[in-house]
Design an enzyme around this catalytic site. Structure first.
Site, short mmCIF file in Angstrom:
data_model
loop_
_atom_site.label_atom_id
_atom_site.label_comp_id
_atom_site.label_asym_id
_atom_site.label_seq_id
_atom_site.Cartn_x
_atom_site.Cartn_y
_atom_site.Cartn_z
N LYS A 19 0.84 -1.19 0.00
CA LYS A 19 0.00 0.00 0.00
C LYS A 19 0.88 1.24 0.00
CE LYS A 19 -3.95 -2.29 0.46
NZ LYS A 19 -5.05 -2.25 -0.53
N HIS A 44 -7.46 -13.22 -8.42
CA HIS A 44 -8.03 -12.06 -7.72
C HIS A 44 -9.40 -11.79 -8.31
CE1 HIS A 44 -8.50 -8.15 -5.86
NE2 HIS A 44 -7.45 -8.42 -5.11
#
EC number: 4.1.1.39
Length: 459
Positions: free
Chosen positions: A166, A287
């Site tokens: 992140k 994903h």
């Protein structure tokens, strides 16, 4: 036109259809629009999903009627509709005769989703007979292969401690690689976030080169193997293959430490099958970004997350995200654990059908979305085991002492659960875990009332 005399056979027994082994069975929650009868609409749904349309056509013959999809059970009060699809209806490859998931979707979740007499229809489960199941690829790799690389027991190796770098976008190559190195000093596994690829500010080739170097350095410093899931998602088959080949070449001797992430929902079955067949020696990381548009309980059409997961195992996903079952920030509930069981077990019960996987390799549940060290024990209690890949972004890099400490706190939380030790008690002798309580005080207050006094109490 009422087609129930052709496309409905309510005298058929589900047990007989399963024993016959020639039908894919699908269970839907379906509601007709006002003014339409339930059986009439269900029969039209089956017709539109197979051999029929809204009128009789002159080209229909006896063989055609023999492969009709048939409504075999309805419960209008509960809005349950079950349809049996003959396996002959489903398209197969001309190159090898294998099954293709896009054909399954085209028939079972195709034109029927836009029918004028249907208020909504959503698939909640399906059953695949042995003759059709054997035509799917299934996984070539799973968590056991990761455990092997990590030097663990390949039957019960426990949680793989992972993260997502992140922020998901905005990091240039060196800061990205530095964040990888920081986490790897305490953790096992890092994945690209789903939008990360080849942005102009972070060219893939430069980023991958630095990440491969960061992995080598972290392995040298810790004496432990490390894992990376690299995003190869693309519209174009050749682009996916080019990315994959470059990544493997760059990681070199650590190529078996690399998984390939594919955004399977947004790119569709073709991308998953491309990765599965072009790179059978890599862990295929499915994903599911975007899936909530159809799988959310708020959506009354499409299919559920359970169905998506089951399809992923058929296609050959090594692992797929399964949410956090109500223990993280994403939509979900504790009962979602049946999704994980359907992925991992040799035979498992779904909402409507029991599926025997006939030795098809298991798919690994990947847990992500708002998890941290304080939330893990409750999650494991609900699931009943910890053989998952767990990826915490904020749960690692939101730790007050940084990503390395965040990774260690996740590992310590898992160790405490495995040992059956209360988390606060365990934290007294494990600084990183103790600091996780201070890093996420709202969660600490919610799940561990009185933790401040207990944590600082003399042992």
């Amino acid at each position: 036109m009422d087609q129930s005399n052709r496309y409905a056979r309510l005298d058929l027994q589900e047990a007989d259809l399963i024993a016959g082994g020639r039908h894919v069975l699908c269970a839907y929650v379906m509601k007709p629009k006002a003014g339409y009868g339930y059986l009439e609409t269900a029969a039209h749904f089956a017709a539109e999903s197979s051999t029929g349309t809204n009128v009789e056509v002159s080209t229909t013959d006896d063989f055609t009627r023999g492969v009709d999809a048939l409504v075999y059970e309805i419960d209008p009060e509960k809005e349950i509709m079950k349809i049996a699809y003959p396996v002959e209806l489903f398209d197969r490859n001309i190159i090898d005769g294998r099954a293709m998931l896009c054909s399954f979707l085209t028939l079972t979740i195709g034109n029927n989703q836009g029918m004028g007499d249907v208020e909504y229809a959503k698939m909640h489960d399906f059953y695949v007979p042995p003759c059709y199941l054997r035509l799917f690829d299934g996984p070539s790799m799973n968590i056991a292969d990761m455990w092997r690389v990590l030097g663990r027991d390949v039957r019960n190796g426990g949680m793989v401690v992972g993260t997502i770098i992140k922020p998901k976008l905005g990091l240039r190559p060196k800061p990205f690689a530095d964040a990888c190195h920081e986490f790897w000093l305490g953790g096992d596994f890092i994945k690209n976030d789903e939008p990360q690829g080849n942005q102009t500010f972070a060219p893939l080739k430069e980023t991958i080169r630095l990440v491969a170097d960061a992995m080598k350095r972290a392995q040298d410093e810790t004496g432990e193997a490390k894992l990376f899931s690299a995003n190869i998602t693309a519209d174009d088959h050749y682009e996916m293959v080019a990315r994959g080949e470059y990544i493997l070449e760059t990681f070199g001797e650590n190529a078996d430490h690399v998984a390939f992430l594919v955004d399977g929902y947004v790119t569709g079955p073709a991308a998953i099958t491309t990765a599965r067949r072009q790179f059978p020696r890599q862990f295929l990381h499915y994903h599911r970004a975007g899936h909530g548009a159809v799988t959310s309980p708020q959506s009354m059409r499409g299919y559920t997350a359970f169905v998506l997961s089951k399809m992923a195992r058929l296609q050959g996903a090594s692992g797929i995200h399964t949410g956090t079952m109500g223990y993280g920030k994403m939509e979900g509930e504790a009962a979602d654990k049946i999704m994980a069981y359907m992925l991992t077990d040799e035979a498992a019960e779904g909402p409507f059908y029991r599926q025997d996987w006939l030795g098809l390799k298991a798919t690994t549940p990947i847990i992500s979305g708002g998890m941290n060290a304080l939330r893990l024990p409750g999650f494991f209690d609900n699931l009943g085991h910890s053989n998952v890949i767990q990826t915490s972004g904020g749960g690692a890099f939101g730790h007050l002492d940084g990503g390395t400490a965040g990774a260690k706190s996740l590992r310590q939380s898992h160790e405490a659960w495995m040992a059956g030790v209360d988390l606060v008690t365990y934290a007294r002798e494990h600084r990183e875990l103790a600091r996780a309580f201070e890093s996420f005080p709202a969660d600490a207050d919610k799940f561990y009332p009185g933790w401040r006094d207990r944590l600082h109490r003399a042992a």
